[in-house]
Design an enzyme around this catalytic site. Sequence first.
Site, short mmCIF file in Angstrom:
data_model
loop_
_atom_site.label_atom_id
_atom_site.label_comp_id
_atom_site.label_asym_id
_atom_site.label_seq_id
_atom_site.Cartn_x
_atom_site.Cartn_y
_atom_site.Cartn_z
N ASP A 53 0.83 -1.21 0.00
CA ASP A 53 0.00 0.00 0.00
C ASP A 53 0.86 1.26 0.00
O ASP A 53 1.99 1.25 0.49
CB ASP A 53 -0.93 -0.02 1.23
CG ASP A 53 -2.12 0.91 1.06
OD1 ASP A 53 -2.37 1.38 -0.07
OD2 ASP A 53 -2.81 1.17 2.07
N HIS A 71 2.99 3.21 -8.83
CA HIS A 71 2.78 1.78 -9.11
C HIS A 71 3.99 1.20 -9.84
O HIS A 71 4.38 0.06 -9.60
CB HIS A 71 1.51 1.58 -9.94
CG HIS A 71 0.25 2.01 -9.24
ND1 HIS A 71 -0.02 1.66 -7.93
CD2 HIS A 71 -0.80 2.77 -9.65
CE1 HIS A 71 -1.19 2.19 -7.57
NE2 HIS A 71 -1.68 2.87 -8.59
N TRP A 97 -11.82 -1.64 -8.38
CA TRP A 97 -12.55 -1.27 -9.61
C TRP A 97 -13.17 0.10 -9.49
O TRP A 97 -13.58 0.71 -10.47
CB TRP A 97 -13.64 -2.30 -9.92
CG TRP A 97 -13.15 -3.65 -10.36
CD1 TRP A 97 -13.23 -4.81 -9.64
CD2 TRP A 97 -12.53 -4.01 -11.61
NE1 TRP A 97 -12.68 -5.85 -10.36
CE2 TRP A 97 -12.24 -5.39 -11.57
CE3 TRP A 97 -12.17 -3.28 -12.75
CZ2 TRP A 97 -11.63 -6.07 -12.63
CZ3 TRP A 97 -11.56 -3.96 -13.81
CH2 TRP A 97 -11.29 -5.33 -13.73
N ARG A 124 -11.67 2.71 -8.80
CA ARG A 124 -10.69 3.73 -9.17
C ARG A 124 -10.88 4.20 -10.62
O ARG A 124 -11.55 3.53 -11.39
CB ARG A 124 -9.28 3.17 -8.98
CG ARG A 124 -9.03 2.84 -7.52
CD ARG A 124 -7.60 2.49 -7.29
NE ARG A 124 -7.39 2.20 -5.87
CZ ARG A 124 -6.23 2.25 -5.25
NH1 ARG A 124 -5.15 2.57 -5.93
NH2 ARG A 124 -6.14 1.98 -3.97
N LEU A 171 9.83 -21.22 -3.95
CA LEU A 171 8.96 -20.20 -3.38
C LEU A 171 7.63 -20.24 -4.12
O LEU A 171 7.60 -20.34 -5.35
CB LEU A 171 9.58 -18.81 -3.55
CG LEU A 171 8.71 -17.62 -3.12
CD1 LEU A 171 8.60 -17.55 -1.60
CD2 LEU A 171 9.28 -16.29 -3.64
N ARG A 194 1.54 -4.83 6.31
CA ARG A 194 0.94 -3.77 5.50
C ARG A 194 1.83 -2.52 5.57
O ARG A 194 2.26 -2.13 6.66
CB ARG A 194 -0.48 -3.42 5.96
CG ARG A 194 -1.14 -2.37 5.04
CD ARG A 194 -2.63 -2.25 5.22
NE ARG A 194 -3.20 -1.36 4.20
CZ ARG A 194 -4.44 -1.42 3.75
NH1 ARG A 194 -5.27 -2.33 4.23
NH2 ARG A 194 -4.87 -0.58 2.82
N GLU A 225 0.23 -13.20 12.77
CA GLU A 225 0.85 -12.07 13.46
C GLU A 225 0.84 -10.89 12.48
O GLU A 225 0.92 -11.10 11.27
CB GLU A 225 2.29 -12.41 13.85
CG GLU A 225 2.41 -13.58 14.81
CD GLU A 225 1.89 -13.24 16.21
OE1 GLU A 225 2.01 -12.09 16.62
OE2 GLU A 225 1.34 -14.16 16.87
C1 IPE Z 1 -5.75 -2.64 -0.49
O1 IPE Z 1 -5.32 -1.33 -0.58
C2 IPE Z 1 -5.61 -3.30 -1.82
C3 IPE Z 1 -4.25 -3.44 -2.31
C4 IPE Z 1 -3.14 -3.10 -1.70
C5 IPE Z 1 -4.15 -4.01 -3.62
P1 IPE Z 1 -6.35 -0.11 -0.77
O2 IPE Z 1 -5.49 1.10 -0.83
O3 IPE Z 1 -7.23 -0.37 -1.93
O4 IPE Z 1 -7.22 -0.20 0.55
P2 IPE Z 1 -8.02 0.91 1.34
O5 IPE Z 1 -8.98 1.53 0.37
O6 IPE Z 1 -7.03 1.91 1.83
O7 IPE Z 1 -8.68 0.17 2.45
C1 IPE Z 2 -1.34 0.19 -3.39
O1 IPE Z 2 -1.15 1.55 -3.45
C2 IPE Z 2 -1.54 -0.45 -4.75
C3 IPE Z 2 -2.93 -0.73 -5.11
C4 IPE Z 2 -3.96 -0.66 -4.32
C5 IPE Z 2 -3.18 -1.13 -6.47
P1 IPE Z 2 -2.36 2.56 -3.52
O2 IPE Z 2 -2.67 2.81 -4.97
O3 IPE Z 2 -3.50 2.11 -2.71
O4 IPE Z 2 -1.69 3.85 -2.91
P2 IPE Z 2 -2.38 4.88 -1.90
O5 IPE Z 2 -2.87 4.07 -0.74
O6 IPE Z 2 -3.48 5.55 -2.64
O7 IPE Z 2 -1.26 5.78 -1.54
MG MG Z 3 -4.02 2.39 -0.76
#
Ligand code: IPE
Ligand code: IPE
Ligand code: MG
Length: 229
Positions: A16, A33, A65, A67, A127, A168, A187
């Site tokens: 994330d 990304h 989706w 987004r 792996l 995370r 954990e």
């Molecule tokens: C969870 O992250 C999904 C992925 C890392 C692929 P999000 O960024 O979509 O989750 P929320 O919206 O902050 O909960």
């Molecule tokens: C995680 O990063 C990747 C995906 C969810 C695809 P984010 O795109 O959620 O990045 P933030 O949380 O908006 O910074």
């Molecule tokens: Mg995110």
Amino acid sequence: MVDHAFDGLHVALIMDGNGRWAQARGWPRLAGHRAGAETVRRVVEAAPGLGIGTLTLYAFSSDNWKRPQDEISGLFRLFARYMRQEAAKLKKQGVRFEVIGRRDRLPGPLVSLIEETERATSECGKLRLRVAVDYSSRDAIIRAVEAGARDRASISASLGPDVDLLVRTSGEQRLSDFLLWENAYAEFAFTDAAWPDFTAAGLRDMIEDFRRRDRRFGAVAPARLQALR
Ligand code: IPE
Ligand code: IPE
Ligand code: MG
């Protein structure tokens, strides 16, 4: 079929913070990304040396989706590029590549590439790399039950191995519909680092900390451990 983890830990990673990492630099979210894909390479390479047998990466949730369309198609392009560029290396490194989640809503060529990469690495045993794409844990549990799983063993077998350590990045501390069943006794480890800044050394520190924890699974700690406290 019992779904054993490969030898070693099952680490699940919620990757994330890509978007915020890029935006903080005045860059488009997709640049985050792209940088995140580099982190995936580094972490996958380091994983076997850290004692990880199964690595599950959250790449695209069923809620993603929501987004903008250009971010979604950019993510799928990056995902396709990762598979094209890495397939041979994954095979050489003994990495079995799998995708979990729904495939029926993904672009056809992406699904073909996923199947090709899975086939090419299906014999690998060092792996097990599982990438969650169009993934929702609630939906996965419903599908397992609809397919006839009725008890703990069969639901677990149809979902996948229990998680040992859930990580995370980016300071968020929630599951966002990731591996709800499999995380029952996991954990948890959190870091403020955004995914593009996350390193193999950071993961190694988390695993060292994990190994010092006392996992009781509801039981009382053995006297041997209590004596150490
Ligand atoms: C969870 O992250 C999904 C992925 C890392 C692929 P999000 O960024 O979509 O989750 P929320 O919206 O902050 O909960
Ligand atoms: C995680 O990063 C990747 C995906 C969810 C695809 P984010 O795109 O959620 O990045 P933030 O949380 O908006 O910074
Ligand atoms: Mg995110």
